[in-house]
Design a protein around this motif. Structure first.
Motif, PDB file in Angstrom:
ATOM      1  N   SER A   1      -3.002  15.320 -13.576  1.00  0.00           N
ATOM      2  CA  SER A   1      -3.501  14.977 -14.902  1.00  0.00           C
ATOM      3  C   SER A   1      -4.438  13.779 -14.870  1.00  0.00           C
ATOM      4  O   SER A   1      -5.280  13.629 -15.734  1.00  0.00           O
ATOM      5  N   LYS A   2      -4.311  12.913 -13.863  1.00  0.00           N
ATOM      6  CA  LYS A   2      -5.162  11.735 -13.793  1.00  0.00           C
ATOM      7  C   LYS A   2      -5.313  11.290 -12.356  1.00  0.00           C
ATOM      8  O   LYS A   2      -4.340  11.068 -11.654  1.00  0.00           O
ATOM      9  N   GLN A   3      -6.537  11.136 -11.922  1.00  0.00           N
ATOM     10  CA  GLN A   3      -6.818  10.617 -10.591  1.00  0.00           C
ATOM     11  C   GLN A   3      -6.808   9.094 -10.647  1.00  0.00           C
ATOM     12  O   GLN A   3      -7.601   8.490 -11.357  1.00  0.00           O
TER      13      GLN A   3
ATOM     14  N   GLU B   1       1.438   5.471 -15.030  1.00  0.00           N
ATOM     15  CA  GLU B   1       0.260   6.077 -15.648  1.00  0.00           C
ATOM     16  C   GLU B   1       0.418   7.575 -15.914  1.00  0.00           C
ATOM     17  O   GLU B   1      -0.062   8.075 -16.928  1.00  0.00           O
ATOM     18  N   ASN B   2       1.074   8.285 -15.006  1.00  0.00           N
ATOM     19  CA  ASN B   2       1.119   9.740 -15.122  1.00  0.00           C
ATOM     20  C   ASN B   2       2.504  10.322 -15.387  1.00  0.00           C
ATOM     21  O   ASN B   2       2.619  11.491 -15.733  1.00  0.00           O
ATOM     22  N   LYS B   3       3.547   9.496 -15.209  1.00  0.00           N
ATOM     23  CA  LYS B   3       4.902  10.006 -15.372  1.00  0.00           C
ATOM     24  C   LYS B   3       5.640   9.387 -16.558  1.00  0.00           C
ATOM     25  O   LYS B   3       6.752   9.799 -16.870  1.00  0.00           O
TER      26      LYS B   3
ATOM     27  N   ASP C   1      -7.888   1.845 -12.481  1.00  0.00           N
ATOM     28  CA  ASP C   1      -6.519   1.633 -12.953  1.00  0.00           C
ATOM     29  C   ASP C   1      -5.898   0.388 -12.355  1.00  0.00           C
ATOM     30  O   ASP C   1      -4.987  -0.203 -12.945  1.00  0.00           O
TER      31      ASP C   1
ATOM     32  N   ASN D   1       0.307  14.047  -9.538  1.00  0.00           N
ATOM     33  CA  ASN D   1       0.146  14.639 -10.858  1.00  0.00           C
ATOM     34  C   ASN D   1      -1.346  14.789 -11.105  1.00  0.00           C
ATOM     35  O   ASN D   1      -2.060  13.793 -11.209  1.00  0.00           O
TER      36      ASN D   1
ATOM     37  N   GLU E   1       1.364   5.302 -10.280  1.00  0.00           N
ATOM     38  CA  GLU E   1       1.433   6.732 -10.618  1.00  0.00           C
ATOM     39  C   GLU E   1       2.586   6.998 -11.586  1.00  0.00           C
ATOM     40  O   GLU E   1       2.444   7.753 -12.556  1.00  0.00           O
TER      41      GLU E   1
END
Length: 549
Positions: free
Chosen positions: A24-26, A489-491, A112, A22, A486
């Motif tokens: 949106s965020k590394q 944080e992103n989903k 993170d 995703n 992941e």
């Protein structure tokens, strides 16, 4: 009965497949400890996950610099603020100050998650110190060197509504070979109900001398750590993963607790009684008259078997962390002299109990004159009771409950042995009601009673760099951890669901797995049989810990 089938795409079971990236965020991670384990996870994260290694904390300047060049800032750049620290406490102080800044003042990015890859005795302090930062954590095994410390980590990280992922370095759960083996045994039940399991870890003759006679893991403490914990805690976890954990982990999964745990073992080979007479009073290989005839000669192991063949990685890099740089810049002769100077370090017999001696490795020391105290041969036996829904009624070999196969009586025997040709290439056999499975680190053989035929299953192929990393376990663990992070944080996944789906192991299960090791060590030392449930309840009551049933 079902034929054993691999996943159609030739990959491990889907619970180890990472999510799609995703953008949106590394995801950024800090590695604390740039040794062999830190490098292993950094390599896996960098090459096989959507995450990146953003920072490193490592006291050894050369290792820190090489790590940064390999995984963070590269060979042509310099580290930016927040990427390089000589001590994890420096990073912690920096991170706290960073979080106190607002707006434009807070221009440096944080991380993170954290990979804790330092020496075993430091894990507890680090976890407790960073627990309040609410970061995702992967801690190298073992979690701690005592049950008390394991429970203190549990208290520091356990919450009714967890907000972060936790993973432990039990890499055996994540290799393609072992995930396929577990699928055959639990999901497919290709040999019916499991009756008994035999599992062996052949440590390797020179590997044991390197790590457990001369190296950092050579001395047990009264708290209970020894070679069973530091070398084989993930073998015990592997057995519990097969025989105690449900096939498909979920937040509501139930666990089949052991009934009894017993163990025997001792330090049989690496002691003064076994020292060759021709060695005389020598305590170091460089001055020993019997060096040329000794299998455990440090010169043979580190120079002849490795450095003379231009092999500068482990174990030579453990003896001399900068050996590759010396070999590359000054040549083979300089590297040889550098190695010899380190191997020549020694101490007097009168200093044996000195804390300074115990605190560091001595790689040129005679293996029969070392201060090692851990077992080089140990056997652990674990039994389970029948806990099927109705113990008075017959059970079918393929009966299942909501959490998987019925919880029936079974036995496991684990053998850790030092003087072996194979090095950490586990092997074993599982006996079932309808057949048996034998396995090594490369293949799985299934024999069925009904057909009287044997099917040999090859493990899915992997790139060489993955296969060499605990049979792909390092990469599988890194993928699972990063995928769970992941997802959260992103989903927008719930932490418990992501933990179950990707990591497949909770903090509670990791602590229980360590507790079984401590129970086995107590059984060995006191020559008794530990009744698990009573023992575990007593330990939890003494520590006043809840929710670890």
């Amino acid at each position: 009965m079902k034929e054993p089938q691999l996943p159609t795409n030739g990959s491990p079971p889907s619970d180890n497949i990472p999510l799609a990236i995703n953008p949106s965020k590394q995801l950024r991670f800090l590695v604390i400890g740039a040794g062999s384990r830190g490098n292993a996870y950094a390599r896996a994260v960098t090459t096989a996950t959507p995450g990146v290694i953003h920072a490193v904390a490592e006291p050894h300047a050369f290792k820190r610099r090489e790590f940064g060049r390999s995984y963070i800032w590269g060979t042509k750049e310099a580290p930016i603020e927040g990427q390089e620290f000589a001590d994890w406490r420096d990073w912690l102080q920096w991170e706290v100050k960073r979080r106190q800044k607002t707006g434009d003042a807070c221009s440096s990015p944080g991380v993170d998650g954290v990979f804790i890859c330092t020496l075993d005795e430091t894990h507890v302090e680090i976890v407790q110190a960073i627990a309040s930062l609410n970061l995702h954590i992967l801690c190298e095994k073992p979690l701690a060197l005592s049950l008390t410390d394991c429970l203190s980590v549990y208290r520091a990280l356990s919450h009714e509504s967890p907000s972060t992922i936790f993973s432990i370095g039990h890499v055996l759960r994540y290799s393609p070979h072992n995930t396929v083996l577990r699928k055959f045994l639990l999901s497919d039940q290709v040999i019916g109900d499991i009756v008994s399991l035999e599992h062996c870890e052949p440590v390797g003759w020179w590997h044991f001398s390197h790590s457990y006679v001369r190296g950092n893991w050579r001395r047990a403490t009264p708290a209970g750590d020894g070679s069973l914990l530091t070398k084989s805690c993930h073998d015990i976890d592997f057995i519990l993963w097969l025989l105690s954990s449900p096939p498909s982990p979920s937040p509501n999964s139930t666990y089949h607790h052991p009934r009894t745990i017993s163990s025997t073992g001792s330090l049989t080979q690496f002691n003064r009684k076994r020292k060759p007479r021709s060695a005389g009073h020598a305590t170091n290989c460089l001055s020993c008259p019997a060096e040329q005839e000794c299998n455990y000669s440090a010169l043979k192991i580190y120079r002849d078997m490795h450095l003379s063949q231009s092999k500068t990685a482990w174990p030579v890099s453990i003896v001399c962390p900068d050996i590759e740089d010396v070999h590359r810049s000054l040549g083979p002769e300089a590297a040889d002299q550098h190695l010899l100077s380190r191997l020549g370090e020694d101490y007097d017999q009168a200093q044996m109990d000195n804390a300074h001696i115990a605190a560091r490795p001595w790689y040129g020391r005679c293996v029969y004159e070392a201060d090692n105290t851990v077992c080089d041969d140990q056997i652990v036996t674990i039994t389970w009771d029948d806990e099927s829904p109705d113990p008075d009624s017959p059970t079918d070999a393929e009966e299942t409950t909501e959490s998987g196969p019925a919880k029936i009586a079974k036995t496991a025997v684990f053998h850790m042995i030092a003087p072996t040709e194979k090095q950490c290439e586990r092997r074993g056999r599982v006996y079932g009601t309808r057949g048996e499975i034998s396995y090594d680190s490369r293949s799985i053989s299934v024999y069925r009673f009904d057909t009287r035929e044997t099917t040999v299953v090859d493990v899915p192929r992997q790139p060489p760099e993955e296969k060499e990393s605990h049979g792909g376990g390092d990469y599988g663990l890194a993928r699972s951890f990063v995928s769970a992070v992941e997802a959260v944080e992103n989903k927008g996944w719930d932490v418990r669901e992501a933990q179950a789906r990707f990591v497949g192991c909770t903090l509670e299960e990791a602590v229980r797995s360590h507790a079984v090791v401590f129970a086995a060590e107590e059984a060995r030392r006191e020559e008794k049989v530990v009744k698990w449930k009573d023992w575990w309840e007593e330990k939890l009551s003494a520590a006043a810990v809840q929710r670890l049933e």
